[in-house]
Design a protein around this motif. Sequence first.
Motif, PDB file in Angstrom:
ATOM      1  N   PHE B  16     -32.128  95.576  47.623  1.00 58.36           N
ATOM      2  CA  PHE B  16     -33.264  96.468  47.858  1.00 58.36           C
ATOM      3  C   PHE B  16     -32.938  97.854  47.310  1.00 58.36           C
ATOM      4  N   GLY B  17     -33.928  98.512  46.736  1.00 62.84           N
ATOM      5  CA  GLY B  17     -33.751  99.911  46.354  1.00 62.84           C
ATOM      6  C   GLY B  17     -33.641 100.169  44.871  1.00 62.84           C
ATOM      7  N   LYS B  18     -34.231  99.290  44.063  1.00 64.94           N
ATOM      8  CA  LYS B  18     -34.180  99.499  42.599  1.00 64.94           C
ATOM      9  C   LYS B  18     -34.731 100.867  42.210  1.00 64.94           C
ATOM     10  N   GLN B  19     -35.690 101.339  43.018  1.00 70.81           N
ATOM     11  CA  GLN B  19     -36.313 102.634  42.706  1.00 70.81           C
ATOM     12  C   GLN B  19     -35.416 103.820  43.086  1.00 70.81           C
ATOM     13  N   HIS B  20     -34.289 103.526  43.782  1.00 73.25           N
ATOM     14  CA  HIS B  20     -33.409 104.624  44.208  1.00 73.25           C
ATOM     15  C   HIS B  20     -32.104 104.671  43.412  1.00 73.25           C
ATOM     16  N   LEU B  21     -32.020 103.898  42.344  1.00 75.25           N
ATOM     17  CA  LEU B  21     -30.733 103.741  41.659  1.00 75.25           C
ATOM     18  C   LEU B  21     -30.219 105.010  40.982  1.00 75.25           C
ATOM     19  N   ASP B  22     -31.097 105.967  40.750  1.00 73.32           N
ATOM     20  CA  ASP B  22     -30.645 107.200  40.117  1.00 73.32           C
ATOM     21  C   ASP B  22     -30.126 108.218  41.130  1.00 73.32           C
ATOM     22  N   GLU B  23     -30.186 107.865  42.402  1.00 70.07           N
ATOM     23  CA  GLU B  23     -29.684 108.798  43.428  1.00 70.07           C
ATOM     24  C   GLU B  23     -28.156 108.873  43.373  1.00 70.07           C
ATOM     25  N   GLU B  24     -27.656 110.072  43.647  1.00 67.03           N
ATOM     26  CA  GLU B  24     -26.215 110.298  43.543  1.00 67.03           C
ATOM     27  C   GLU B  24     -25.553 110.416  44.917  1.00 67.03           C
ATOM     28  N   PHE B  25     -24.269 110.155  44.937  1.00 65.92           N
ATOM     29  CA  PHE B  25     -23.473 110.347  46.151  1.00 65.92           C
ATOM     30  C   PHE B  25     -22.088 110.824  45.720  1.00 65.92           C
ATOM     31  N   GLU B  26     -21.354 111.385  46.667  1.00 68.94           N
ATOM     32  CA  GLU B  26     -20.012 111.886  46.337  1.00 68.94           C
ATOM     33  C   GLU B  26     -18.910 111.110  47.033  1.00 68.94           C
ATOM     34  N   LEU B  27     -19.160 110.764  48.309  1.00 69.91           N
ATOM     35  CA  LEU B  27     -18.098 110.163  49.107  1.00 69.91           C
ATOM     36  C   LEU B  27     -18.456 108.729  49.489  1.00 69.91           C
ATOM     37  N   ALA B  28     -17.430 107.936  49.735  1.00 71.41           N
ATOM     38  CA  ALA B  28     -17.658 106.563  50.189  1.00 71.41           C
ATOM     39  C   ALA B  28     -16.780 106.270  51.396  1.00 71.41           C
ATOM     40  N   GLY B  29     -17.197 105.267  52.146  1.00 73.38           N
ATOM     41  CA  GLY B  29     -16.399 104.815  53.281  1.00 73.38           C
ATOM     42  C   GLY B  29     -16.490 103.312  53.357  1.00 73.38           C
ATOM     43  N   ALA B  30     -15.410 102.679  53.822  1.00 74.98           N
ATOM     44  CA  ALA B  30     -15.409 101.227  53.902  1.00 74.98           C
ATOM     45  C   ALA B  30     -14.879 100.779  55.254  1.00 74.98           C
ATOM     46  N   SER B  31     -15.658  99.966  55.950  1.00 77.22           N
ATOM     47  CA  SER B  31     -15.189  99.441  57.231  1.00 77.22           C
ATOM     48  C   SER B  31     -16.094  98.306  57.682  1.00 77.22           C
ATOM     49  N   ASP B  32     -15.496  97.342  58.359  1.00 70.49           N
ATOM     50  CA  ASP B  32     -16.306  96.320  59.026  1.00 70.49           C
ATOM     51  C   ASP B  32     -16.568  96.735  60.471  1.00 70.49           C
ATOM     52  N   TYR B  99     -11.206  95.140  48.988  1.00 72.65           N
ATOM     53  CA  TYR B  99     -10.120  95.902  48.358  1.00 72.65           C
ATOM     54  C   TYR B  99     -10.453  96.255  46.908  1.00 72.65           C
ATOM     55  N   LYS B 100     -10.929  95.258  46.187  1.00 72.18           N
ATOM     56  CA  LYS B 100     -11.236  95.489  44.776  1.00 72.18           C
ATOM     57  C   LYS B 100     -12.427  96.437  44.614  1.00 72.18           C
ATOM     58  N   ALA B 101     -13.441  96.230  45.433  1.00 77.86           N
ATOM     59  CA  ALA B 101     -14.628  97.091  45.344  1.00 77.86           C
ATOM     60  C   ALA B 101     -14.236  98.550  45.576  1.00 77.86           C
ATOM     61  N   CYS B 102     -13.419  98.776  46.609  1.00 79.93           N
ATOM     62  CA  CYS B 102     -12.994 100.147  46.913  1.00 79.93           C
ATOM     63  C   CYS B 102     -12.111 100.691  45.789  1.00 79.93           C
ATOM     64  N   GLY B 103     -11.204  99.851  45.302  1.00 82.73           N
ATOM     65  CA  GLY B 103     -10.280 100.285  44.256  1.00 82.73           C
ATOM     66  C   GLY B 103     -11.015 100.708  42.994  1.00 82.73           C
ATOM     67  N   LEU B 104     -12.024  99.936  42.622  1.00 83.21           N
ATOM     68  CA  LEU B 104     -12.793 100.261  41.420  1.00 83.21           C
ATOM     69  C   LEU B 104     -13.497 101.601  41.579  1.00 83.21           C
ATOM     70  N   LEU B 105     -14.076 101.820  42.749  1.00 87.99           N
ATOM     71  CA  LEU B 105     -14.779 103.084  42.985  1.00 87.99           C
ATOM     72  C   LEU B 105     -13.795 104.252  43.014  1.00 87.99           C
TER      73      LEU B 105
END
Lengths: 148, 116
Positions: B16-32, B99-105
Amino acid sequence: MVSRHNLSHAFEIKGGDFGKAGCVSLEIKEILRDLGIDPAIVRRAAIAAYEAEMNVVMYAESGKVVLRLNPKVIRITLEDQGPGIHDIEMAMQEGYTTATDQMREMGFGAGMGLPNIKKNADRFELKSKVGKGTSYNIIIHLNPEGGT
Amino acid sequence: MTLRDVAELLKAEVIFGKQHLDEEFELAGASDLMSDVLALSRPGILLLTGLANTQSVRTAEIVEAKAIVYVRGRRPSQEGLELAEKNKMPILSTKFLMYKACGLLYGRGVRGMGDR
């Protein structure tokens, strides 16, 4: 400072209803956001409300939330009918938890809830009676200078 | 980085959110663990998680995440997807493990929500 009308909203939470868990807090967030309150303050109120709501869903039979707003503070009170908390001091420590596996599978029950409410609130009072229930009183100032 | 960059980098499906793909972000977080997300996240983060229940969408909305990336090919429940649509919360799904997803980012300069 924009003057705001006084406001009071009541909500019910059903214990054990994981499917709906968080709905009340999202509603509270929407109400506060629509009033044009500073987004950083809205976010803190929403997080505190959500943590409290999750506690009711996870541990209690039911809960009643009241959101009150006056020009100075947001006050969220929550009273639940539930098992109560045996040792509030312990429960306020990060990492202390009595969560079940089901709660953990939902991504909760890490023993962070109550400390996180305290972190996001300007004032947080927690009262509990074992076998009866727990009440939360969460206060967040609308002005950074504070004052209730 | 934009959400479009994330989709390309993680070979992710935009659920969902094809119309929001140009939005930017700076930080990420990963947790279950949504408890950790609630306690540690910052507004506007990209949230990576393997927990694809409705609660993950509600939590993302409460903490004002920019978007959710489900790892391990997870997909949202119907209820979760409806909530995401209602709140305009973009959802991506990558087959990569956490792990890989976070590492790539991280390798592309995206810093963690606890970094500053």
